[in-house]
Motif scaffolding. Structure first.
Motif, PDB file in Angstrom:
ATOM      1  N   ARG A 134     -39.683  -3.644 -40.032  1.00  0.00           N
ATOM      2  CA  ARG A 134     -40.238  -2.416 -40.586  1.00  0.00           C
ATOM      3  C   ARG A 134     -40.156  -1.234 -39.632  1.00  0.00           C
ATOM      4  NH1 ARG A 134     -46.281  -2.461 -42.993  1.00  0.00           N
ATOM      5  NH2 ARG A 134     -46.843  -2.784 -40.801  1.00  0.00           N
ATOM      6  N   CYS A 135     -40.604  -1.378 -38.387  1.00  0.00           N
ATOM      7  CA  CYS A 135     -40.852  -0.219 -37.525  1.00  0.00           C
ATOM      8  C   CYS A 135     -39.566   0.386 -36.966  1.00  0.00           C
ATOM      9  CB  CYS A 135     -41.790  -0.596 -36.386  1.00  0.00           C
ATOM     10  SG  CYS A 135     -41.123  -1.793 -35.219  1.00  0.00           S
ATOM     11  N   ALA A 136     -39.663   1.690 -36.646  1.00  0.00           N
ATOM     12  CA  ALA A 136     -38.534   2.412 -36.074  1.00  0.00           C
ATOM     13  C   ALA A 136     -38.528   2.359 -34.555  1.00  0.00           C
ATOM     14  CB  ALA A 136     -38.556   3.871 -36.538  1.00  0.00           C
ATOM     15  N   TYR A 137     -39.699   2.119 -33.958  1.00  0.00           N
ATOM     16  CA  TYR A 137     -39.824   1.941 -32.510  1.00  0.00           C
ATOM     17  C   TYR A 137     -40.934   0.936 -32.240  1.00  0.00           C
ATOM     18  CZ  TYR A 137     -36.845   6.006 -31.731  1.00  0.00           C
ATOM     19  OH  TYR A 137     -35.789   6.864 -31.712  1.00  0.00           O
ATOM     20  N   PHE A 138     -40.725   0.123 -31.207  1.00  0.00           N
ATOM     21  CA  PHE A 138     -41.715  -0.912 -30.900  1.00  0.00           C
ATOM     22  C   PHE A 138     -42.122  -0.920 -29.434  1.00  0.00           C
ATOM     23  CE2 PHE A 138     -37.407  -2.808 -31.045  1.00  0.00           C
ATOM     24  CZ  PHE A 138     -37.211  -2.999 -29.685  1.00  0.00           C
ATOM     25  N   ASP A 139     -41.442  -0.130 -28.586  1.00  0.00           N
ATOM     26  CA  ASP A 139     -41.692  -0.244 -27.154  1.00  0.00           C
ATOM     27  C   ASP A 139     -43.055   0.289 -26.739  1.00  0.00           C
ATOM     28  OD1 ASP A 139     -40.536   2.170 -27.951  1.00  0.00           O
ATOM     29  OD2 ASP A 139     -39.854   2.655 -25.942  1.00  0.00           O
ATOM     30  N   GLU A 140     -43.601   1.257 -27.486  1.00  0.00           N
ATOM     31  CA  GLU A 140     -44.901   1.807 -27.104  1.00  0.00           C
ATOM     32  C   GLU A 140     -46.006   0.757 -27.228  1.00  0.00           C
ATOM     33  OE1 GLU A 140     -47.742   5.728 -27.859  1.00  0.00           O
ATOM     34  OE2 GLU A 140     -45.981   5.397 -29.117  1.00  0.00           O
ATOM     35  N   VAL A 141     -45.878  -0.131 -28.237  1.00  0.00           N
ATOM     36  CA  VAL A 141     -46.886  -1.180 -28.416  1.00  0.00           C
ATOM     37  C   VAL A 141     -46.458  -2.491 -27.767  1.00  0.00           C
ATOM     38  CG1 VAL A 141     -47.778  -0.176 -30.541  1.00  0.00           C
ATOM     39  CG2 VAL A 141     -45.925  -1.845 -30.664  1.00  0.00           C
ATOM     40  N   GLY A 142     -45.242  -2.529 -27.231  1.00  0.00           N
ATOM     41  CA  GLY A 142     -44.781  -3.718 -26.519  1.00  0.00           C
ATOM     42  C   GLY A 142     -44.622  -4.940 -27.399  1.00  0.00           C
ATOM     43  N   CYS A 143     -44.123  -4.752 -28.623  1.00  0.00           N
ATOM     44  CA  CYS A 143     -43.940  -5.871 -29.547  1.00  0.00           C
ATOM     45  C   CYS A 143     -42.474  -6.290 -29.583  1.00  0.00           C
ATOM     46  CB  CYS A 143     -44.418  -5.481 -30.946  1.00  0.00           C
ATOM     47  SG  CYS A 143     -44.153  -6.786 -32.165  1.00  0.00           S
ATOM     48  N   TYR A 144     -42.218  -7.582 -29.376  1.00  0.00           N
ATOM     49  CA  TYR A 144     -40.845  -8.082 -29.374  1.00  0.00           C
ATOM     50  C   TYR A 144     -40.674  -9.279 -30.317  1.00  0.00           C
ATOM     51  CZ  TYR A 144     -40.692  -4.984 -25.419  1.00  0.00           C
ATOM     52  OH  TYR A 144     -40.779  -3.860 -24.628  1.00  0.00           O
ATOM     53  N   LYS A 145     -41.492  -9.312 -31.352  1.00  0.00           N
ATOM     54  CA  LYS A 145     -41.388 -10.378 -32.336  1.00  0.00           C
ATOM     55  C   LYS A 145     -40.044 -10.342 -33.060  1.00  0.00           C
ATOM     56  CE  LYS A 145     -46.379 -10.147 -33.258  1.00  0.00           C
ATOM     57  NZ  LYS A 145     -47.402  -9.744 -34.257  1.00  0.00           N
ATOM     58  N   TRP A 146     -39.444  -9.151 -33.144  1.00  0.00           N
ATOM     59  CA  TRP A 146     -38.190  -8.982 -33.863  1.00  0.00           C
ATOM     60  C   TRP A 146     -37.065  -9.876 -33.319  1.00  0.00           C
ATOM     61  CZ3 TRP A 146     -34.520  -7.437 -30.412  1.00  0.00           C
ATOM     62  CH2 TRP A 146     -34.969  -6.814 -29.246  1.00  0.00           C
ATOM     63  N   LYS A 147     -37.206 -10.362 -32.104  1.00  0.00           N
ATOM     64  CA  LYS A 147     -36.157 -11.212 -31.535  1.00  0.00           C
ATOM     65  C   LYS A 147     -36.022 -12.532 -32.290  1.00  0.00           C
ATOM     66  CE  LYS A 147     -36.497  -9.390 -26.819  1.00  0.00           C
ATOM     67  NZ  LYS A 147     -36.667  -9.725 -25.381  1.00  0.00           N
ATOM     68  N   GLY A 149     -38.288 -13.108 -35.290  1.00  0.00           N
ATOM     69  CA  GLY A 149     -38.790 -12.936 -36.653  1.00  0.00           C
ATOM     70  C   GLY A 149     -40.096 -12.167 -36.675  1.00  0.00           C
ATOM     71  N   CYS A 150     -40.124 -11.036 -37.375  1.00  0.00           N
ATOM     72  CA  CYS A 150     -41.319 -10.187 -37.394  1.00  0.00           C
ATOM     73  C   CYS A 150     -42.436 -10.806 -38.242  1.00  0.00           C
ATOM     74  CB  CYS A 150     -40.967  -8.806 -37.959  1.00  0.00           C
ATOM     75  SG  CYS A 150     -39.948  -7.807 -36.860  1.00  0.00           S
ATOM     76  N   TYR A 151     -43.670 -10.435 -37.897  1.00  0.00           N
ATOM     77  CA  TYR A 151     -44.860 -10.770 -38.689  1.00  0.00           C
ATOM     78  C   TYR A 151     -46.034 -10.018 -38.074  1.00  0.00           C
ATOM     79  CZ  TYR A 151     -45.926 -13.884 -34.766  1.00  0.00           C
ATOM     80  OH  TYR A 151     -46.179 -14.380 -33.517  1.00  0.00           O
ATOM     81  N   ASP A 152     -47.075  -9.772 -38.860  1.00  0.00           N
ATOM     82  CA  ASP A 152     -48.277  -9.080 -38.374  1.00  0.00           C
ATOM     83  C   ASP A 152     -47.900  -7.859 -37.530  1.00  0.00           C
ATOM     84  OD1 ASP A 152     -49.786 -11.013 -39.619  1.00  0.00           O
ATOM     85  OD2 ASP A 152     -50.034 -12.218 -37.805  1.00  0.00           O
ATOM     86  N   ASP A 166     -48.550  -6.575 -45.477  1.00  0.00           N
ATOM     87  CA  ASP A 166     -47.586  -6.736 -44.391  1.00  0.00           C
ATOM     88  C   ASP A 166     -46.594  -7.830 -44.790  1.00  0.00           C
ATOM     89  OD1 ASP A 166     -46.185  -7.526 -42.095  1.00  0.00           O
ATOM     90  OD2 ASP A 166     -47.804  -6.896 -40.784  1.00  0.00           O
ATOM     91  N   ASN A 167     -45.396  -7.398 -45.160  1.00  0.00           N
ATOM     92  CA  ASN A 167     -44.360  -8.348 -45.561  1.00  0.00           C
ATOM     93  C   ASN A 167     -43.193  -8.299 -44.586  1.00  0.00           C
ATOM     94  OD1 ASN A 167     -43.590 -10.381 -47.328  1.00  0.00           O
ATOM     95  ND2 ASN A 167     -43.867  -9.120 -49.138  1.00  0.00           N
ATOM     96  N   ARG A 169     -42.340 -10.256 -42.229  1.00  0.00           N
ATOM     97  CA  ARG A 169     -41.649 -11.530 -42.014  1.00  0.00           C
ATOM     98  C   ARG A 169     -40.469 -11.683 -42.977  1.00  0.00           C
ATOM     99  NH1 ARG A 169     -43.691 -16.306 -39.814  1.00  0.00           N
ATOM    100  NH2 ARG A 169     -45.818 -15.492 -40.024  1.00  0.00           N
ATOM    101  N   LEU A 170     -40.729 -11.418 -44.279  1.00  0.00           N
ATOM    102  CA  LEU A 170     -39.677 -11.548 -45.288  1.00  0.00           C
ATOM    103  C   LEU A 170     -38.653 -10.432 -45.166  1.00  0.00           C
ATOM    104  CD1 LEU A 170     -38.441 -12.915 -47.718  1.00  0.00           C
ATOM    105  CD2 LEU A 170     -40.084 -11.706 -49.195  1.00  0.00           C
ATOM    106  N   GLU A 171     -39.106  -9.209 -44.887  1.00  0.00           N
ATOM    107  CA  GLU A 171     -38.171  -8.087 -44.743  1.00  0.00           C
ATOM    108  C   GLU A 171     -37.208  -8.336 -43.589  1.00  0.00           C
ATOM    109  OE1 GLU A 171     -36.181  -4.665 -45.554  1.00  0.00           O
ATOM    110  OE2 GLU A 171     -37.773  -5.566 -46.758  1.00  0.00           O
ATOM    111  N   TRP A 172     -37.709  -8.880 -42.479  1.00  0.00           N
ATOM    112  CA  TRP A 172     -36.846  -9.200 -41.341  1.00  0.00           C
ATOM    113  C   TRP A 172     -35.780 -10.209 -41.754  1.00  0.00           C
ATOM    114  CZ3 TRP A 172     -35.468 -13.531 -38.542  1.00  0.00           C
ATOM    115  CH2 TRP A 172     -34.916 -13.325 -37.281  1.00  0.00           C
ATOM    116  N   LYS A 173     -36.167 -11.211 -42.539  1.00  0.00           N
ATOM    117  CA  LYS A 173     -35.203 -12.227 -42.987  1.00  0.00           C
ATOM    118  C   LYS A 173     -34.159 -11.629 -43.922  1.00  0.00           C
ATOM    119  CE  LYS A 173     -38.350 -16.181 -42.551  1.00  0.00           C
ATOM    120  NZ  LYS A 173     -39.096 -17.249 -43.276  1.00  0.00           N
TER     121      LYS A 173
END
Length: 402
Positions: A134-147, A149-152, A166-167, A169-173
């Motif tokens: 979903r997100c356009a940037y993730f470094d400010e919050v330090g989230c690397y789930k996208w590597k 599979g995203c969720y929460d 919050d979908n 997980r499915l959108e990433w797939k």
């Protein structure tokens, strides 16, 4: 050869990027068309060789389906059919994706068409949304789930109104499945910072190239005078920031903090739209409206002593290059690829969020102009001239074998 650019909207830096790319393509004897969805912005801000596709209702339908389900990229069926019909009529040799994850496309339908007709795709990433759920940037919050599979999603979306569920997980797939099966795909990133992340994503097996953003540096180096810039003739050191829209992510609160903590010898100036709530708090800033007149913008740049870019989320901002080409040094946070255009003779990069270091850099630079001279800045900016767009033309011909 015939080239299609696919982009969601004529806004921000893109119209200038498109104009410079078009000139380069046509100089090479090739043809280019920009395909954009039928939206109010795209109808108001028409550019040469623009092709409108879909209906005005499409974005609203897609947006509300996203709001209800948290899913993108699978709606807009009929509008995508219209896009495909118009692409087929033009019969391109290559398609260059730009921002396409923006509530207007049915990606599976488009990918099927591209693969069935063996059309090479160059995809220019202007942010990270193509590798996340979903997100356009993730470094400010330090989230690397996208590597994996995203969720929460912790960002609650930083570019669009949050969905009701919050979908991610499915959108990433969905994105992983359809984006990675494009048969002839080359990824372009404007910065090494973004390229490193893409190499860790589900695109890691595809060719990934870095082509920096470029501008007409010679145009910014020419001395300009403009009535609007005369208000900066106040004898103070001018600390300038420029953004299309100022918000917390762009660092408007940091610019206000600088204005509050710098002495009376300094004037902090920001150019661009400011969100209303934040504008009320900008008590120590001189706020100038955005301008579409390039000579006016250049004149403002050239009146400044230092350019400050306190962005918290960015890729490879062209405003930094514009400042250098105008002959003024740049101070920026080490955000994304923001510092990649700098060397030791044209600017200073400090750790992201460190306002004290930013303040010290402004004061230091203003007392050491000889080390960060106009000549040094202009010379550095030439590394990011219109020659960057020649690399796009070379790539188009390479992937299409034309």
């Amino acid at each position: 050869m015939k080239i299609v650019l696919l982009q969601s909207g004529n806004q921000g830096f893109f119209p200038r990027f498109y104009s410079d790319l078009t000139r380069t393509v046509e100089k090479n004897g090739d043809e280019l068309r920009l395909f954009v969805p039928n939206t109010g912005i795209n109808n108001r801000r028409k550019v040469p060789h623009q092709v409108i596709w879909g209906s005005r209702l499409n974005w609203h339908f897609h947006f509300y389906m996203y709001r209800l389900t948290g899913l993108q990229d699978i709606w807009s069926f009929f509008s995508t059919i219209d896009l495909i019909r118009k692409i087929r009529k033009y019969s391109p040799d290559v398609i260059n994706f730009h921002v396409v994850n923006d509530c207007n496309l049915c990606i599976p339908l488009l990918v099927r068409y591209i693969n069935n007709h063996n059309i090479p795709v160059v995809w220019t990433f202007h942010d990270v949304r193509a590798i996340t759920g979903r997100c356009a940037y993730f470094d400010e919050v330090g989230c690397y789930k996208w590597k994996t599979g995203c969720y929460d999603c912790p960002t609650n979306n930083n570019w669009l109104t949050p969905s009701l569920v919050d979908n991610t997980r499915l959108e990433w797939k969905i994105r992983k499945k359809w984006f990675t099966i494009i048969s002839n795909l080359t990824i372009v990133t404007p910065s090494e910072w973004l390229a490193c992340y893409v190499r860790e994503s589900y695109f890691k097996d595809h060719p990934i190239l870095v082509i920096n953003n470029g501008i007409d540096t010679s145009e910014f180096a020419k001395e300009q005078t403009n009535i609007s810039s005369q208000i900066l003739n106040n004898g103070k050191k001018i600390i300038l920031g420029v953004a299309s829209v100022w918000n917390k992510s762009k660092g408007i609160d940091t610019m206000e903090w600088l204005g509050e903590h710098l002495g009376d010898d300094y004037q902090v100036v920001v150019v661009g739209n400011i969100e209303n709530e934040l504008k009320k708090k900008a008590l120590h800033l001189l706020c100038l409206p955005p301008t579409n007149i390039k000579s006016e913008l250049i004149a403002i740049y050239q009146k400044a002593d230092v350019f400050v870019n306190p962005t918290m989320e960015d890729n490879f901002p062209t405003v930094n290059i514009e400042a250098l080409a105008s002959g003024i040094p740049v101070i920026t946070y080490k955000t994304g690829g923001s510092a990649e255009c700098l060397d030791s003779k044209c600017g200073i990069a400090v750790e992201k969020g460190n306002r004290k270091a930013l303040l010290e850099a402004v004061i230091y630079l203003c007392s050491h102009f000889e080390a960060y001279s106009r000549e040094n800045c202009i010379e550095r900016s030439k590394c990011f001239s219109l020659s960057q767009f020649d690399k796009y033309v070379e790539l188009y011909h390479c992937v299409s074998n034309k």
